[in-house]
Design an enzyme around this catalytic site. Structure first.
Site, mmCIF file in Angstrom:
data_model
loop_
_atom_site.group_PDB
_atom_site.id
_atom_site.type_symbol
_atom_site.label_atom_id
_atom_site.label_comp_id
_atom_site.label_asym_id
_atom_site.label_seq_id
_atom_site.Cartn_x
_atom_site.Cartn_y
_atom_site.Cartn_z
ATOM 1 N N TYR A 11 0.824 -1.223 0.000
ATOM 2 C CA TYR A 11 0.000 0.000 0.000
ATOM 3 C C TYR A 11 0.860 1.276 0.000
ATOM 4 C CZ TYR A 11 -3.340 3.404 2.036
ATOM 5 O OH TYR A 11 -4.105 4.496 2.315
ATOM 6 N N ASP A 31 9.622 -7.240 -3.916
ATOM 7 C CA ASP A 31 8.460 -7.578 -3.083
ATOM 8 C C ASP A 31 8.234 -9.083 -3.216
ATOM 9 O OD1 ASP A 31 5.757 -5.604 -2.183
ATOM 10 O OD2 ASP A 31 5.567 -7.801 -2.185
ATOM 11 N N ASN A 32 7.833 -9.734 -2.113
ATOM 12 C CA ASN A 32 7.567 -11.180 -2.219
ATOM 13 C C ASN A 32 6.126 -11.475 -2.661
ATOM 14 O OD1 ASN A 32 6.050 -10.696 0.062
ATOM 15 N ND2 ASN A 32 7.336 -11.891 1.463
ATOM 16 N N THR A 117 6.376 3.190 13.190
ATOM 17 C CA THR A 117 4.945 3.332 13.478
ATOM 18 C C THR A 117 4.688 4.061 14.789
ATOM 19 O OG1 THR A 117 2.958 2.064 14.059
ATOM 20 C CG2 THR A 117 5.034 0.999 14.495
ATOM 21 N N TYR A 141 3.481 -5.904 17.139
ATOM 22 C CA TYR A 141 3.849 -5.175 15.925
ATOM 23 C C TYR A 141 4.728 -3.971 16.278
ATOM 24 C CZ TYR A 141 3.159 -1.744 12.205
ATOM 25 O OH TYR A 141 3.359 -0.789 11.250
#
Ligand code: UDP
Length: 330
Positions: A11, A31-32, A117, A141
């Site tokens: 995103y 990117d996987n 974050t 997280y």
């Protein structure tokens, strides 16, 4: 020289690639595709399908490309899942970053901007939150992201690598063109879930708890447009290219909206009644997260453009109406 965007099919990563290409930069995406989408990768970027835990694949990329700096989005990012499956988060976020840094050090790539974050702060002592405030994550997280920041610090001391950690508040919205947007499977984020109601995909939205210590009892978050986040990554990379020191920046609008307020704004943007029902709290959710982004404004010259929640939700609505199943069919 090229910029390597890890997680560039996700995103925030895909929106950053669009901004980099618009700015005339040479971009490599890796990117996987476990949570990202090939269709989200800008056609002008060179794409490698690889997992950052695969050191051999990373080494091959660094040998093949002339990489000036790395922007690192490749991580798991769901609070709820991190509480039920913490080892997945240590593996993907911490082990993945460790492998990445090893490969960067070996190939002499010494600049990295990465997604951190607001969850690194945990339950804040005050709002708006400053970068110097206490970091006591309330979910796994946030803990892995804080540990990633610390890992960068030690690797920087030992090997001279420089980093910028960008502590996002709540990323929202979609590219103004409608070409790319938010698509998670399963979707857990508030704004896309709300918009599934007017899109005919669910009959109501669940409010996770209305007994928080906030004016209407629902959680307060600071929603920031994904293109504004993308611009901050470019500014942060240019700051490192110009010789800037290791740094940490909050990225938010500095204004909080409760879950109920977000639903109300979505009702007025979409013209749909959007029924809502209160359901139990979600584990690991702090009551209130609001950023002070004064440091990013001052040091990086960052100026969020889409700082109004109805504009943010309008861009998301345009994307979800045209792509009700994300990058899938229909
Ligand atoms: N939320 C909610 N219902 C949902 C999804 C989210 O009430 O269906 C709440 C969630 O508890 C949090 C806020 O909306 O307070 C934003 O959650 P989101 O998952 O979008 O972002 P996060 O804050 O976890 O990064």
């Amino acid at each position: 020289m090229a910029i390597l965007v890890l997680g560039g099919a996700g995103y925030i990563g895909s929106h950053t690639v669009y901004e980099l290409i618009d700015a005339g930069r040479d971009v490599v995406v890796a990117d996987n595709l476990l949570t990202g989408f090939k269709q989200a990768v800008h056609p002008k970027a060179r794409f490698y399908q690889l997992d950052i835990r695969d050191k051999g694949a990373l080494d091959t990329l660094f040998q093949a490309e002339h990489i000036e700096g790395v922007i690192h989005f490749a991580a798991s990012s769901q609070v709820g899942e991190s509480m039920s499956d913490p080892l997945k988060y240590y593996d993907n976020n911490l082990y993945g970053t460790m492998v990445l840094l090893k490969s960067m050090v070996e190939h002499g790539v010494d600049k990295i901007v990465f997604s951190s974050t607001a969850a690194t702060y945990g339950e804040p002592e005050r709002v708006p939150i400053l970068e110097s405030d206490k970091t006591v994550p309330t979910n796994c997280y946030g803990n892995t992201k804080l540990s990633m920041e610390q890992m960068m610090g030690w690797v920087s001391k030992a090997h001279g690598l420089r980093y910028v950690a960008l502590r996002y508040f709540n990323a929202a919205g979609a590219h103004i063109s409608g070409a790319i947007g938010e698509a998670h499977n399963p979707e857990t984020h508030l704004i896309p879930i709300i918009l599934q109601v007017p899109n005919g995909q669910r009959d109501h939205v669940g409010i996770y708890g209305d007994d928080y210590p906030t004016p209407d009892g629902t959680c307060i978050r600071d929603y920031i447009h994904v293109t504004d986040l993308a611009q901050a990554h470019i500014l942060a990379l240019d700051y490192l290219i110009k010789g800037g020191e290791n740094n940490v920046f909050n990225l938010g609008n500095g204004v909080g909206f409760s879950v109920k307020e977000v639903i109300d704004v979505a009702r007025s943007v979409t013209g749909h009644p959007i029924p809502a029902e209160v359901s139990p709290r979600r584990a690991g959710d702090p009551a209130q997260l609001i950023a002070s982004s004064a440091k990013a404004v001052e040091v990086l010259g960052w100026q969020p453009k889409y700082n109004d929640l109805s504009t943010i939700i309008s861009t998301a609505w345009k994307w979800h109406q045209a792509h009700p199943n994300g990058y899938g069919e229909g």
